[in-house]
Design an enzyme around this catalytic site. Structure first.
Site, PDB file in Angstrom:
ATOM      1  N   LYS A   1      14.654  22.825 -10.919  1.00  0.00           N
ATOM      2  CA  LYS A   1      14.019  21.602 -11.266  1.00  0.00           C
ATOM      3  C   LYS A   1      15.078  20.480 -11.764  1.00  0.00           C
ATOM      4  O   LYS A   1      15.673  21.027 -12.631  1.00  0.00           O
ATOM      5  CB  LYS A   1      12.823  21.656 -12.108  1.00  0.00           C
ATOM      6  CG  LYS A   1      11.396  22.178 -11.339  1.00  0.00           C
ATOM      7  CD  LYS A   1      10.948  21.428 -10.198  1.00  0.00           C
ATOM      8  CE  LYS A   1      10.420  19.883 -10.614  1.00  0.00           C
ATOM      9  NZ  LYS A   1       9.311  20.445 -11.541  1.00  0.00           N
TER      10      LYS A   1
ATOM     11  N   GLU B   1       9.335   9.148 -16.926  1.00  0.00           N
ATOM     12  CA  GLU B   1       7.809   9.358 -17.346  1.00  0.00           C
ATOM     13  C   GLU B   1       7.374   8.938 -18.567  1.00  0.00           C
ATOM     14  O   GLU B   1       6.157   8.525 -18.551  1.00  0.00           O
ATOM     15  CB  GLU B   1       7.815  10.960 -16.798  1.00  0.00           C
ATOM     16  CG  GLU B   1       7.968  11.380 -15.557  1.00  0.00           C
ATOM     17  CD  GLU B   1       7.841  12.901 -15.227  1.00  0.00           C
ATOM     18  OE1 GLU B   1       6.840  13.361 -14.674  1.00  0.00           O
ATOM     19  OE2 GLU B   1       8.799  13.409 -15.739  1.00  0.00           O
TER      20      GLU B   1
ATOM     21  N   HIS C   1       0.731  -1.074   0.006  1.00  0.00           N
ATOM     22  CA  HIS C   1       0.016   0.092  -0.079  1.00  0.00           C
ATOM     23  C   HIS C   1       1.015   1.307  -0.051  1.00  0.00           C
ATOM     24  O   HIS C   1       0.515   2.327   0.597  1.00  0.00           O
ATOM     25  CB  HIS C   1      -0.948   0.114   1.213  1.00  0.00           C
ATOM     26  CG  HIS C   1      -1.627  -1.304   1.360  1.00  0.00           C
ATOM     27  ND1 HIS C   1      -2.953  -1.415   0.826  1.00  0.00           N
ATOM     28  CD2 HIS C   1      -1.355  -2.299   2.069  1.00  0.00           C
ATOM     29  CE1 HIS C   1      -3.436  -2.789   1.217  1.00  0.00           C
ATOM     30  NE2 HIS C   1      -2.408  -3.216   1.795  1.00  0.00           N
TER      31      HIS C   1
ATOM     32  N   SER D   1      13.490  22.535 -15.854  1.00  0.00           N
ATOM     33  CA  SER D   1      12.401  23.364 -16.403  1.00  0.00           C
ATOM     34  C   SER D   1      12.583  24.405 -16.890  1.00  0.00           C
ATOM     35  O   SER D   1      13.584  24.988 -16.499  1.00  0.00           O
ATOM     36  CB  SER D   1      11.775  23.419 -14.900  1.00  0.00           C
ATOM     37  OG  SER D   1      10.855  24.459 -14.986  1.00  0.00           O
TER      38      SER D   1
END
Ligand code: ARG
Length: 466
Positions: free
Chosen positions: A282, A289, A155, A276
């Protein structure tokens, strides 16, 4: 002029012609098409259906077309519809009459699926090779991290201690099953359809086995109707690709999580991350991804193919032309993802201390319960006792390892002085000494097994070439 227009009085409408043409994408199959045609021509000559000279002209003509295609010197025509008719037209333009005999005892229906099977076999071997490369990286990283402690999760909550090696070997196991599915898809593709003709074979005396042998197929298709309409092997390929992508996506998701400041388990390699355009601080896990994101299109292709096939009456239908783009994009996507995933994983630097730190805390609560079970307490009672202990710790803002023996005894008289040693996660790992468990000794054995499996994969007949 079309190769088939003898009975027609009007030209194909321009829009319909563009709509039906597949040359823009099926040109990818030119090598397979020429290879298949050469084998077919040799067989026609061996069976006396064309002369030896005609066969030699055909073979030489096809070889010169192949050389020109390789050099990018051929203009493929959309009016010729697909790669099969483009090559046949080119051949006849180059060698004349003999070229017009190549299509004897053959239809584009058995020809196209032959090309696709040759393509699938070659690409399955390539996908499998990159898959093995990723398995190798997983195994190397596992060996680097045999004693890197980390929390195992359920979980997404810290559950019990494991090692990074054990965690990475879970992915090795997934890919090992994927290898089995690729091997199965290879076997499904390894059937020669030639001789099925348009649907009902041919009245001419051809030799199907000879073509199959020449093209390195293990067997010939058993039913001519099935031969031209069967695309199961494509679905087995894309199905295997779906599971590969699902596994890669899960790994990518973990890398994304581990690279967050919240987890801090890995340092993203600069070479595999991006910045970024607005936020200077960033560092984004784009590669991971994208692997996760591209999983969707592979699933999409698989479902698209299932849908294309579901309503088709026997035998060939033009709908089947839709099989190619789905397969091609699946192959490109899964290969690219496996490749980049291997590079990313190899470059990842794991933060051992952060992972080890996270492995402690309440992750040893089950060990405590099992301590009580050894003392004879039924597991359910032991579970409750330790649950209360955890509650007590949470109230006091303390860890299980900080409690005194007296405090332990307040919860159960079964606790003895040795309970204080239970709190060491490395000891906990050593006690998990069962086949498939995370004990370092078991993981060492698992690495040895993985090494053998990988060697077995690499000697699979699909890599023997054709
Ligand atoms: N371009 C076609 C395909 O991809 C080749 C087979 C065409 N056969 C036919 N009878 N129209 O399926």
């Amino acid at each position: 002029m079309k190769l088939w227009d003898g009975r027609f009085r009007e030209n194909l409408e321009a829009g319909a012609e563009t709509f039906g043409a597949s040359i823009d994408f099926d040109q990818r199959l030119w090598r397979q098409d020429i290879r298949g045609s050469i084998a077919h021509a040799r067989m026609l000559a061996a069976c006396g259906l064309i002369s030896r000279e005609e066969m030699e002209q055909i073979v030489a003509g096809l070889e010169s077309i192949a050389a020109d295609l390789e050099a990018g010197q051929v203009e493929l025509r959309r009016e010729a519809e697909d790669i099969h008719m483009n090559i046949e037209e080119l051949l006849t333009a180059r060698i004349g009459e003999a070229g017009a005999k190549l299509h004897t005892a053959r239809s584009r229906n058995d020809q196209v699926v032959l090309d696709l099977r040759l393509y699938a076999k070659a690409e399955l071997a390539q996908v499998a090779a990159v898959l093995c490369k990723l398995q190798e990286v997983l195994l190397e990283q596992a060996k680097n991290h045999l004693d890197t402690l980390m929390p195992g999760y359920t979980h997404l909550q810290r559950a019990q201690p494991v090692t990074l090696a054990h965690h990475l070997l879970a992915y090795f196991a997934m890919l090992q099953r994927d290898f089995g599915r690729l091997s199965h898809a290879y076997d499904a593709a390894d059937v020669c359809p030639l001789g099925a003709g348009a649907l009902a074979a041919t009245t001419l005396p051809i030799n199907r086995e000879m073509v199959a042998r020449e093209l390195c197929f293990s067997r010939v298709a058993e039913n001519s109707l099935d031969a031209v309409s069967d695309r199961d092997f494509v679905l087995e390929f894309t199905g295997a690709a779906c599971l590969i992508m699902m596994h890669l996506s899960r790994l990518a998701e973990e890398i994304i999580l581990w690279a967050t400041e919240e987890f801090g388990f890995v340092e993203l390699p600069d070479a595999y991350s991006t910045g970024s355009s607005m936020m200077p601080q960033k560092k984004n896990p784009d590669v991971a991804e994208l692997i996760r994101g591209k999983t969707g299109r592979v699933y999409g292709h698989h479902l698209a193919l299932l849908t294309v096939l579901k309503g088709l009456p026997l035998a060939y239908n033009k709908d089947l032309q839709e099989d190619k783009e789905a397969l091609f994009d699946t192959v490109d996507t899964v290969k690219a993802c496996l490749e980049v995933c291997a590079g990313l994983l190899q470059a990842l630097r794991f933060r051992r201390e952060v992972m080890a730190e996270a492995a402690g805390g309440f992750t040893l609560a089950t060990d405590l319960a099992e301590y009580l079970v050894r003392r004879g307490l039924p597991f359910r009672q032991a579970h409750r006792v330790v649950g209360r202990l955890v509650g007590y710790c949470l109230e006091q803002g303390r860890a299980l390892a900080d409690l005194t023996l007296d405090e332990y005894r307040r919860f159960s008289p079964e606790f003895g002085p040795d309970v204080l040693a239970v709190g060491d996660p490395r000891r906990s790992l050593e006690r998990r000494d069962l086949p498939g468990g995370p004990a370092p000794e078991q993981v060492r054995l698992a690495c040895a097994r993985a090494r053998e499996q990988l060697a077995g994969n690499r000697s699979h007949p699909m890599f023997a070439g054709e």
